[in-house]
Each structure stands twice: as C-alpha cells, then as structure tokens.
Write a protein that holds these residues in place. Sequence first.
Motif, PDB file in Angstrom:
ATOM      1  N   LYS A 122      25.060  44.965  40.671  1.00 28.18           N
ATOM      2  CA  LYS A 122      24.684  44.091  41.784  1.00 28.18           C
ATOM      3  C   LYS A 122      25.690  42.943  41.782  1.00 28.18           C
ATOM      4  O   LYS A 122      26.424  42.782  40.815  1.00 28.18           O
ATOM      5  N   PRO A 123      25.725  42.131  42.833  1.00 33.15           N
ATOM      6  CA  PRO A 123      26.613  40.968  42.773  1.00 33.15           C
ATOM      7  C   PRO A 123      26.155  40.026  41.660  1.00 33.15           C
ATOM      8  O   PRO A 123      25.056  39.480  41.720  1.00 33.15           O
ATOM      9  N   SER A 124      26.983  39.889  40.632  1.00 29.61           N
ATOM     10  CA  SER A 124      26.578  39.054  39.497  1.00 29.61           C
ATOM     11  C   SER A 124      27.747  38.803  38.563  1.00 29.61           C
ATOM     12  O   SER A 124      28.846  39.313  38.762  1.00 29.61           O
ATOM     13  N   THR A 125      27.461  38.029  37.526  1.00 29.00           N
ATOM     14  CA  THR A 125      28.437  37.759  36.479  1.00 29.00           C
ATOM     15  C   THR A 125      27.842  38.237  35.165  1.00 29.00           C
ATOM     16  O   THR A 125      26.688  37.937  34.863  1.00 29.00           O
ATOM     17  N   PHE A 126      28.604  39.003  34.410  1.00 26.85           N
ATOM     18  CA  PHE A 126      28.087  39.515  33.142  1.00 26.85           C
ATOM     19  C   PHE A 126      29.254  39.840  32.211  1.00 26.85           C
ATOM     20  O   PHE A 126      30.425  39.709  32.597  1.00 26.85           O
ATOM     21  N   GLU A 127      28.934  40.246  31.020  1.00 23.19           N
ATOM     22  CA  GLU A 127      29.971  40.547  30.024  1.00 23.19           C
ATOM     23  C   GLU A 127      30.103  42.053  29.878  1.00 23.19           C
ATOM     24  O   GLU A 127      29.106  42.779  29.834  1.00 23.19           O
ATOM     25  N   ILE A 128      31.346  42.510  29.787  1.00 17.68           N
ATOM     26  CA  ILE A 128      31.622  43.882  29.353  1.00 17.68           C
ATOM     27  C   ILE A 128      32.597  43.758  28.194  1.00 17.68           C
ATOM     28  O   ILE A 128      33.761  43.393  28.401  1.00 17.68           O
ATOM     29  N   GLY A 129      32.136  44.033  26.983  1.00 17.72           N
ATOM     30  CA  GLY A 129      32.989  43.834  25.811  1.00 17.72           C
ATOM     31  C   GLY A 129      33.516  42.404  25.798  1.00 17.72           C
ATOM     32  O   GLY A 129      32.744  41.451  25.976  1.00 17.72           O
ATOM     33  N   PRO A 130      34.829  42.236  25.654  1.00 15.04           N
ATOM     34  CA  PRO A 130      35.392  40.880  25.578  1.00 15.04           C
ATOM     35  C   PRO A 130      35.616  40.243  26.946  1.00 15.04           C
ATOM     36  O   PRO A 130      36.078  39.108  27.028  1.00 15.04           O
ATOM     37  N   PHE A 131      35.305  40.984  28.019  1.00 10.33           N
ATOM     38  CA  PHE A 131      35.596  40.503  29.370  1.00 10.33           C
ATOM     39  C   PHE A 131      34.374  39.840  30.005  1.00 10.33           C
ATOM     40  O   PHE A 131      33.249  40.325  29.863  1.00 10.33           O
ATOM     41  N   THR A 132      34.634  38.769  30.746  1.00 10.03           N
ATOM     42  CA  THR A 132      33.630  38.245  31.661  1.00 10.03           C
ATOM     43  C   THR A 132      33.956  38.813  33.036  1.00 10.03           C
ATOM     44  O   THR A 132      35.081  38.642  33.522  1.00 10.03           O
ATOM     45  N   VAL A 133      32.997  39.515  33.619  1.00 10.88           N
ATOM     46  CA  VAL A 133      33.268  40.128  34.912  1.00 10.88           C
ATOM     47  C   VAL A 133      32.340  39.543  35.968  1.00 10.88           C
ATOM     48  O   VAL A 133      31.201  39.170  35.689  1.00 10.88           O
ATOM     49  N   HIS A 134      32.890  39.482  37.159  1.00  6.29           N
ATOM     50  CA  HIS A 134      32.121  39.009  38.306  1.00  6.29           C
ATOM     51  C   HIS A 134      32.240  40.068  39.391  1.00  6.29           C
ATOM     52  O   HIS A 134      33.350  40.494  39.720  1.00  6.29           O
ATOM     53  N   THR A 135      31.118  40.509  39.924  1.00  9.88           N
ATOM     54  CA  THR A 135      31.133  41.550  40.951  1.00  9.88           C
ATOM     55  C   THR A 135      30.615  40.987  42.268  1.00  9.88           C
ATOM     56  O   THR A 135      29.719  40.140  42.289  1.00  9.88           O
ATOM     57  N   GLU A 136      31.196  41.475  43.347  1.00  3.37           N
ATOM     58  CA  GLU A 136      30.758  41.089  44.688  1.00  3.37           C
ATOM     59  C   GLU A 136      30.700  42.333  45.561  1.00  3.37           C
ATOM     60  O   GLU A 136      31.560  43.214  45.449  1.00  3.37           O
ATOM     61  N   ARG A 137      29.727  42.390  46.431  1.00  2.00           N
ATOM     62  CA  ARG A 137      29.633  43.464  47.410  1.00  2.00           C
ATOM     63  C   ARG A 137      30.748  43.281  48.436  1.00  2.00           C
ATOM     64  O   ARG A 137      30.919  42.184  48.977  1.00  2.00           O
ATOM     65  N   VAL A 138      31.503  44.324  48.693  1.00  2.00           N
ATOM     66  CA  VAL A 138      32.571  44.256  49.689  1.00  2.00           C
ATOM     67  C   VAL A 138      32.237  45.170  50.869  1.00  2.00           C
ATOM     68  O   VAL A 138      31.201  45.861  50.861  1.00  2.00           O
ATOM     69  N   ARG A 139      33.090  45.167  51.876  1.00  2.00           N
ATOM     70  CA  ARG A 139      32.775  45.834  53.150  1.00  2.00           C
ATOM     71  C   ARG A 139      33.359  47.241  53.197  1.00  2.00           C
ATOM     72  O   ARG A 139      34.567  47.414  53.289  1.00  2.00           O
TER      73      ARG A 139
END
Length: 250
Positions: A122-139
């Motif tokens: 979902k659109p959010s911020t979370f950790e994957i291993g050593p990475f901080t990832v931010h996801t956004e819904r795109v068109r």
Amino acid sequence: MKLTVVGCSGSFPSAESACSSYLVEADGFRLLLDMGNGALGELQRHCGLYDLDAIFLSHLHADHCIDMCAYFVARYYRHDGGRCAPIPVYGPEGTEHRLTTAYADTPTASSMSEVFDFHTVKPSTFEIGPFTVHTERVRHPVEAYGIRIEHGGKSLAYSGDTGVSEALDALARDSDLFLCEAAFTHGKESIPDLHLTGREAGETAARAGARRLVLTHIPPWTDAEVNLRDAREVFGGPVELAAPRVTYEI
Ligand SMILES: [Zn+2]
Ligand SMILES: [Zn+2]
C-alpha cells in the motif's frame, strides 16, 4: 547502493534485453525490483539463483512479474534437495492469486506461499532489509506502485509503469538516481494514465529535482534515441538509456 539493470525492455523482451528487472544491493542484501519475461535467466549473471533476499513487484502486468512462475519452480523443486525457505515478496493486492493462476490453471499440491512470503503493498514507508522504502500508487490501468529506496543518505526512485503523476514527482524528489519508464514517444503516442513519453520522464525529473535520470521500459518497436533526445530537451541533468548488465553506484 548498487543498482544493476537485469532487464529493461518495455512490454515484451527484445533481442538484447529481458523485461523489467533491477537488482538493488547494499550491505550484502539483495532486493530485486520486478521480474519480467526473461529476467530469471539474466539474473543468474549477477547473483546465484538463491541469493535474493527480497522481491518487490511494482504491478502485476506480465512484463513485470511473470518470471516469478519460473522462480517458484526453482525454489520449490530445488535440485540440491530441500525446499527454499520463503523470501519476502512485496506486491499489490492479489499478487499470490495472480501468480498462482499464471503458473497453473488447475489446483496443485504445491503452494507459492511455501517459498514466497507475500506482503501486500500500500502507499507507505517501511523497511526492507537495510533499505527504507517509500511506495506510492501511480497511474496505470491496474494497481501499480512506484518506489523510492533510501540507504546511507542516498536515494533511488523507480517509477514502475505510470502516466504523469504527482505521486511520482514526490517519489523522485531530490533523488540521486531516478529510474523512470519512457515507453511512449512524444507526438506519437498519448494515452493518459498508461505510460510516460521520454519528454514526460524528463519533465518529471526536472520538477522533482532528480540528480540523474535513467530511462527504461522502452519497447523494442520504439526508437529509444528519440525518447532520450526528448528527455534531454527538458531536463538539464545527466540522462541516459538503461541497458542490461549496466551497474550504477548510488
Ligand atoms: Zn510494463
Ligand atoms: Zn504495466
């Protein structure tokens, strides 16, 4: 962070490249972004079959996810004995069902979830291993996500497939490298909320203040040099075309 282009052909593979797939590495952790047609073969040039730590699927069009069926076989029927432990797979709602039905149209005893640990994006911020990832819904015509990956004060943004989008601008904001699709050609193709032209990718990079732009997902029937030229006309920073087996230190 190290980014390796595993495959970058848009919509279907070319003679030179598999479809979308990008390997992101840091601190010995390997995150794969998308696994389109042909990506699993190419991936083995860059790491062992079982060396991935997590997979992110931007959306469920075949050119971004279909080699997950082949990867399921490799993990489930592992030749050297024993089934692989599940690795995290981040994807839109319905990813497990989509991949399961793509793999077989009849129920089988085998289960994708035995080797893949599915997480709904979902659109959010979370950790994957050593990475901080931010996801956004795109068109895009199906539920699709762009992703921003941060590590060690550096950032990589990946568009997935999308039309022009404020969410994409936000993901790419001040990014060190912006990996952006440019499937369409300015003046030739214009379908809203489907793909970006080279020019629109350049405009997005300019609005977002990205430091470097790499154009990807250009289909084999498109003249990539035209899309590259169009992007350069509107973005003053460095722009180049993605190519398989090229790596970037970010
Ligand atoms: Zn695509
Ligand atoms: Zn798509």
